[in-house]
Scaffold this motif. Structure first.
Motif, PDB file in Angstrom:
ATOM      1  N   SER A 151       0.827  -1.200   0.000  1.00 40.05           N
ATOM      2  CA  SER A 151       0.000   0.000   0.000  1.00 40.05           C
ATOM      3  C   SER A 151       0.865   1.256   0.000  1.00 40.05           C
ATOM      4  N   GLY A 152       0.538   2.175  -0.917  1.00 35.31           N
ATOM      5  CA  GLY A 152       1.267   3.429  -0.994  1.00 35.31           C
ATOM      6  C   GLY A 152       2.523   3.373  -1.836  1.00 35.31           C
ATOM      7  N   ARG A 153       2.799   2.209  -2.451  1.00 34.65           N
ATOM      8  CA  ARG A 153       3.961   2.087  -3.325  1.00 34.65           C
ATOM      9  C   ARG A 153       3.488   1.752  -4.734  1.00 34.65           C
ATOM     10  N   MET A 154       3.779   2.647  -5.657  1.00 36.08           N
ATOM     11  CA  MET A 154       3.365   2.492  -7.054  1.00 36.08           C
ATOM     12  C   MET A 154       1.897   2.090  -7.138  1.00 36.08           C
ATOM     13  N   LEU A 167      -5.443   9.773 -13.884  1.00 34.98           N
ATOM     14  CA  LEU A 167      -4.752   8.668 -13.234  1.00 34.98           C
ATOM     15  C   LEU A 167      -3.920   9.237 -12.088  1.00 34.98           C
ATOM     16  N   ALA A 168      -4.067   8.662 -10.909  1.00 28.45           N
ATOM     17  CA  ALA A 168      -3.232   9.039  -9.766  1.00 28.45           C
ATOM     18  C   ALA A 168      -2.247   7.914  -9.481  1.00 28.45           C
ATOM     19  N   ILE A 169      -1.013   8.289  -9.180  1.00 22.77           N
ATOM     20  CA  ILE A 169      -0.002   7.324  -8.728  1.00 22.77           C
ATOM     21  C   ILE A 169       0.515   7.812  -7.380  1.00 22.77           C
ATOM     22  N   VAL A 170       0.305   6.986  -6.363  1.00 22.56           N
ATOM     23  CA  VAL A 170       0.781   7.287  -5.014  1.00 22.56           C
ATOM     24  C   VAL A 170       2.026   6.458  -4.755  1.00 22.56           C
ATOM     25  N   ASP A 171       3.103   7.119  -4.301  1.00 25.76           N
ATOM     26  CA  ASP A 171       4.357   6.405  -4.112  1.00 25.76           C
ATOM     27  C   ASP A 171       5.165   7.066  -2.992  1.00 25.76           C
ATOM     28  N   TYR A 172       6.086   6.313  -2.427  1.00 26.41           N
ATOM     29  CA  TYR A 172       6.943   6.837  -1.364  1.00 26.41           C
ATOM     30  C   TYR A 172       8.189   7.536  -1.903  1.00 26.41           C
ATOM     31  N   ASP A 211       0.899   5.565   2.095  1.00 27.74           N
ATOM     32  CA  ASP A 211      -0.303   5.236   2.867  1.00 27.74           C
ATOM     33  C   ASP A 211      -0.121   5.542   4.358  1.00 27.74           C
ATOM     34  N   GLU A 212       0.909   6.284   4.716  1.00 21.83           N
ATOM     35  CA  GLU A 212       1.136   6.609   6.128  1.00 21.83           C
ATOM     36  C   GLU A 212      -0.019   7.443   6.667  1.00 21.83           C
ATOM     37  N   ARG A 213      -0.459   7.082   7.867  1.00 19.43           N
ATOM     38  CA  ARG A 213      -1.652   7.714   8.442  1.00 19.43           C
ATOM     39  C   ARG A 213      -1.294   8.750   9.501  1.00 19.43           C
ATOM     40  N   PRO A 259      -2.504  12.866  13.314  1.00 18.32           N
ATOM     41  CA  PRO A 259      -3.248  11.975  12.425  1.00 18.32           C
ATOM     42  C   PRO A 259      -3.391  12.570  11.022  1.00 18.32           C
ATOM     43  N   TYR A 260      -3.307  11.713  10.016  1.00 18.78           N
ATOM     44  CA  TYR A 260      -3.483  12.108   8.620  1.00 18.78           C
ATOM     45  C   TYR A 260      -4.178  10.965   7.896  1.00 18.78           C
ATOM     46  N   GLU A 261      -5.122  11.278   7.038  1.00 26.00           N
ATOM     47  CA  GLU A 261      -5.908  10.235   6.380  1.00 26.00           C
ATOM     48  C   GLU A 261      -5.056   9.353   5.491  1.00 26.00           C
ATOM     49  N   GLY A 262      -4.008   9.905   4.903  1.00 27.03           N
ATOM     50  CA  GLY A 262      -3.145   9.140   4.000  1.00 27.03           C
ATOM     51  C   GLY A 262      -3.429   9.474   2.553  1.00 27.03           C
TER      52      GLY A 262
END
Length: 510
Positions: free
Chosen positions: A349-352, A363-368, A485-487, A497-500
């Motif tokens: 979760s949260g990587r590519m 298109l959204a790409i969420v990555d660290y 995906d860090e919360r 706190p953060y939704e991510g």
């Protein structure tokens, strides 16, 4: 678990760490002369709040001796420290040269060396540690019947099945050894763990010896007053894994490859290599189509199968090749089709993480990605996969506070001529004001055609990014990097706190 004052003194002397034992009767090296020196400690801790009757307390770091009053009340039996605290307590003190090294040595002894009952696999590198650790864990876990533990910057797993969110890339030595003991007691035979440069810098893995270690790559990062003062120090710390392993897996053509090979030769460590599309490497992966959606894997020149990863990108196929090489050196039969196939559906979760908007052509790409190397790899993937569609690309980014200052210029350098817009926002600022970080990043922009916005609140910034994309004609790609995906967000030294990023995008795109 039978660590006593006598055995602790013996182990510390063997590591040349013990100065002396200080008691109310004087200073000595004869542990047997100390009262109750053969009584086992009931527990070992570095937190005065967790002292129980009969505990050994390790006073690590910038320890404030005023907390010993509470430890005395709770029944502390002895302490380990780099200073004499006999003015604050009457219990024996083991005075040592290095409290972090002592903690690791004593943790291993207290938990009866669980490291010796596991095949230890350590993974280091600037980029790809977490993904490679997950891929390696997946292969070995599949092929060993779920008997593989995992310590990563995302999750820890001590039973081969269940995952718990982790706090550090590499846990404090006492926590790592405690979890190793849990893993052994749960029937685990292997442990795959990320090993950060800081782990060697502050001796979190002191006296750990790996059966297989991987050195994936090296690029400038983590250089700051609170991390590594120079690139040389950063690389030196990472190189320590080579002298502490039986076998080394090395990314072919890594920067400073000659130096790393010299390290291996000096310590008689055999080396195997991995790479993309390089027949000279022991394990290689070669694309089978123009868009690089599938790769064929080869071990010593022989094909072991074709794989399409759920997390796309050449860098992830390189991580998969590293995992195959590591598993092979750990004695796993990677020619078995199950080995490769164990990676096909794996997502972190949260990587590519790619998500399509149900309400627009976005298109959204969420990555660290958080530095030049990782962002460049992400943008290379976008260009390779979607470049012919001429997307409008928006990058949402911040940068960590108080550390790795070069990341700020590196992110801008990697992005400013390859994206249409950058939105600067909050990341983990620690104690540094977000305004200062964003202003510094903005100052590195030299492309006059680049649209740069600053929105300090990250949730607001993500909402704005999506709304802008929906209002725009054509194909949009929005890249959200750094948090995955860090919360939580560490702001002004407080975890808030953060939704991510993943969660916000998932909710908005639904």
């Amino acid at each position: 678990m039978s660590l006593t004052l006598q055995s602790a003194a013996h182990d510390l002397l063997a590591e040349n760490l013990l100065h002396e034992i200080i008691t109310t009767d004087g200073w000595t090296l004869d542990a047997a002369s100390v009262a109750d020196s053969d009584t086992p400690f009931s527990a070992i801790t570095y937190d005065t709040r967790k002292v129980t009757p009969g505990s050994l307390l390790v006073c690590k770091g910038n320890f404030d001796p005023k907390y010993l009053a509470k430890a005395n009340e709770l029944g502390m039996a002895a302490y380990v420290a780099t200073q004499d605290y006999s003015d604050y307590t009457d219990v024996p003190g083991l005075i040592v040269d290095d409290d972090k090294k002592a903690l690791s040595v004593l943790a291993l002894a207290f938990y009866d060396h669980p490291d010796r009952e596991l095949e230890l696999i350590g993974i280091t590198g600037t980029k790809g540690k977490t993904t490679t650790a997950y891929y390696t864990h997946a292969i070995i876990n599949e092929m060993s019947g779920n008997t593989t533990a995992l310590f990563s910057s995302v999750d820890n797993c001590v039973d081969g099945v269940h995952y718990v969110e982790s706090d550090l890339t590499t846990p404090e030595s006492l926590d790592a050894v405690r979890m190793m003991r849990e893993a052994v007691d749960n029937g685990m035979k292997y442990l795959v763990m990320e090993v950060s440069s800081q782990a060697y810098k502050v001796n979190r893995v002191y006296d750990f010896h790996f059966n297989v270690a991987a050195f994936l790559n090296i690029s400038p990062d983590h250089v700051s007053p609170i991390e590594h003062p120079t690139l040389e120090d950063y690389l030196w710390c990472k190189r320590q894994i080579i002298r502490n392993t039986d076998m080394l897996v090395l990314g072919a053509h890594s920067h400073h490859e000659d130096l790393l090979l010299q390290d291996a030769a000096l310590h008689n460590v055999p080396v195997s290599t991995f790479a993309l599309d390089d027949s000279a490497a022991n394990v290689t992966a070669k694309p089978v189509d123009d868009q690089h959606t599938s790769f064929e894997f080869f071990v010593d020149g022989a094909s072991i199968g074709t794989l399409s990863l759920a997390m796309q990108g050449d860098f992830n196929y390189a991580n998969a090749a590293a995992a195959v090489a590591i598993a092979r050196d750990a004695g796993i039969d990677v020619t078995d089709p199950r080995a490769l196939q164990s990676l096909s559906d794996l997502r972190i979760s949260g990587r590519m993480e790619e998500m399509r908007d149900a309400h627009s052509n976005t298109l959204a790409i969420v990555d660290y990605a958080h530095n030049y190397a990782s962002l460049k790899a992400l943008l290379d993937f976008v260009d390779q996969r979607y470049g012919d569609q001429h997307p409008y690309i928006t990058l949402l980014t911040g940068s960590a506070g108080n550390k790795a200052y070069d990341r700020r210029s590196g992110i801008i350098e990697a992005a400013q001529n390859r994206v249409n817009e950058i939105i600067l926002t909050l990341e983990d600022t620690d104690t540094e004001p977000v305004e200062q970080i964003c202003a510094q990043m903005a100052s590195y922009v030299t492309n006059p055609n680049l649209d740069v916005q600053t929105i300090y609140d990250r949730t607001e910034a993500v909402n704005h990014l999506v709304e802008e994309a929906r209002a725009r004609d054509g194909f949009n790609i929005v890249l959200l990097i750094g948090k995955g995906d860090e919360r939580w967000i560490k702001n002004r030294n407080i975890h808030t706190p953060y939704e991510g990023d993943s969660q916000i995008i998932s909710r908005m795109f639904a």
